[in-house]
Design a protein around this motif. Structure first.
Motif, PDB file in Angstrom:
ATOM      1  N   THR A  16       0.838  -1.201   0.000  1.00  0.00           N
ATOM      2  CA  THR A  16       0.000   0.000   0.000  1.00  0.00           C
ATOM      3  C   THR A  16       0.873   1.250   0.000  1.00  0.00           C
ATOM      4  O   THR A  16       0.639   2.189  -0.773  1.00  0.00           O
ATOM      5  CB  THR A  16      -0.945   0.007   1.222  1.00  0.00           C
ATOM      6  OG1 THR A  16      -1.767  -1.166   1.164  1.00  0.00           O
ATOM      7  CG2 THR A  16      -1.819   1.238   1.241  1.00  0.00           C
ATOM      8  N   ALA A  17       1.888   1.263   0.845  1.00  0.00           N
ATOM      9  CA  ALA A  17       2.813   2.403   0.892  1.00  0.00           C
ATOM     10  C   ALA A  17       3.557   2.547  -0.436  1.00  0.00           C
ATOM     11  O   ALA A  17       3.690   3.652  -0.971  1.00  0.00           O
ATOM     12  CB  ALA A  17       3.804   2.239   2.039  1.00  0.00           C
ATOM     13  N   SER A  19       2.626   1.647  -3.314  1.00  0.00           N
ATOM     14  CA  SER A  19       1.706   2.022  -4.389  1.00  0.00           C
ATOM     15  C   SER A  19       1.565   3.523  -4.539  1.00  0.00           C
ATOM     16  O   SER A  19       1.174   4.009  -5.597  1.00  0.00           O
ATOM     17  CB  SER A  19       0.333   1.400  -4.148  1.00  0.00           C
ATOM     18  OG  SER A  19       0.437  -0.002  -4.188  1.00  0.00           O
ATOM     19  N   SER A  20       1.876   4.261  -3.487  1.00  0.00           N
ATOM     20  CA  SER A  20       1.780   5.720  -3.588  1.00  0.00           C
ATOM     21  C   SER A  20       2.695   6.241  -4.689  1.00  0.00           C
ATOM     22  O   SER A  20       2.390   7.230  -5.344  1.00  0.00           O
ATOM     23  CB  SER A  20       2.121   6.381  -2.257  1.00  0.00           C
ATOM     24  OG  SER A  20       3.499   6.249  -1.973  1.00  0.00           O
ATOM     25  N   THR A  84       6.161   6.828   2.322  1.00  0.00           N
ATOM     26  CA  THR A  84       4.986   7.010   1.475  1.00  0.00           C
ATOM     27  C   THR A  84       4.842   8.456   1.019  1.00  0.00           C
ATOM     28  O   THR A  84       4.452   8.728  -0.113  1.00  0.00           O
ATOM     29  CB  THR A  84       3.714   6.582   2.240  1.00  0.00           C
ATOM     30  OG1 THR A  84       3.861   5.218   2.657  1.00  0.00           O
ATOM     31  CG2 THR A  84       2.472   6.707   1.399  1.00  0.00           C
ATOM     32  N   ALA A  88       4.922  11.910  -3.146  1.00  0.00           N
ATOM     33  CA  ALA A  88       3.929  12.978  -3.269  1.00  0.00           C
ATOM     34  C   ALA A  88       4.601  14.344  -3.213  1.00  0.00           C
ATOM     35  O   ALA A  88       4.236  15.261  -3.958  1.00  0.00           O
ATOM     36  CB  ALA A  88       2.878  12.854  -2.172  1.00  0.00           C
TER      37      ALA A  88
END
Length: 153
Positions: A16-17, A19-20, A84, A88
């Protein structure tokens, strides 16, 4: 011997991390930036991070099995969150300065995990050493790219 499904949970957390990064791809903006000659080729990042993420999941799981509320576990959670956030900041917001601050926190949290995990699971601590090395390289690259592309004051 039965399978421990808690390991799957750690892999899910790490995937999940990881995938960022898929949401914030380098793209043309990154390609156009000036980079140092020692920048690894783009194809290196996928395989390296894949191996590191497997090691991160196993290390967290090993510590959790021994001491689920240990300081090492808190550092594991912190590093995953900060990890994560980096994509971004760097690729999504194009804030190389904030991404560098983030990677400093990441480096410190990885180092703290290694230190804290050593007394819980030597294997877990050792699994984070390549991660620490890679984050050191990534931090130096982040810093250098940022400095090479900042307009002079």
């Amino acid at each position: 011997m039965s399978f421990d499904w808690s390991l799957v949970v750690f892999f899910i957390l790490v995937v999940t991390a990881a995938s960022s990064g898929a949401f914030f791809r380098p793209g043309e903006w990154y390609t156009a930036l000036r980079k140092p000659s020692w920048t690894p080729p783009s194809w290196v990042f996928g395989p390296v991070w894949s191996v590191l993420y497997i090691m991160i999941a196993i290390a967290g799981w090993l510590v959790w099995r021994q001491e689920p509320s240990s300081p090492a576990m808190w550092f594991w959670i912190l590093q995953l969150g900060v990890n994560t956030l980096w994509s971004a900041l760097f690729f999504g917001q194009r804030r190389m300065d904030l991404a560098f601050a983030d990677i400093v926190v990441l480096w410190l949290s990885v180092l703290c995990f290694v230190i804290a995990a050593a007394s819980v699971s030597t294997v877990a601590a050792l699994l984070f050493v390549p991660y620490l090395i890679w984050v050191t390289i990534a931090g130096a690259l982040n810093w250098t790219v940022w400095r090479m592309n900042v307009a002079p004051a």
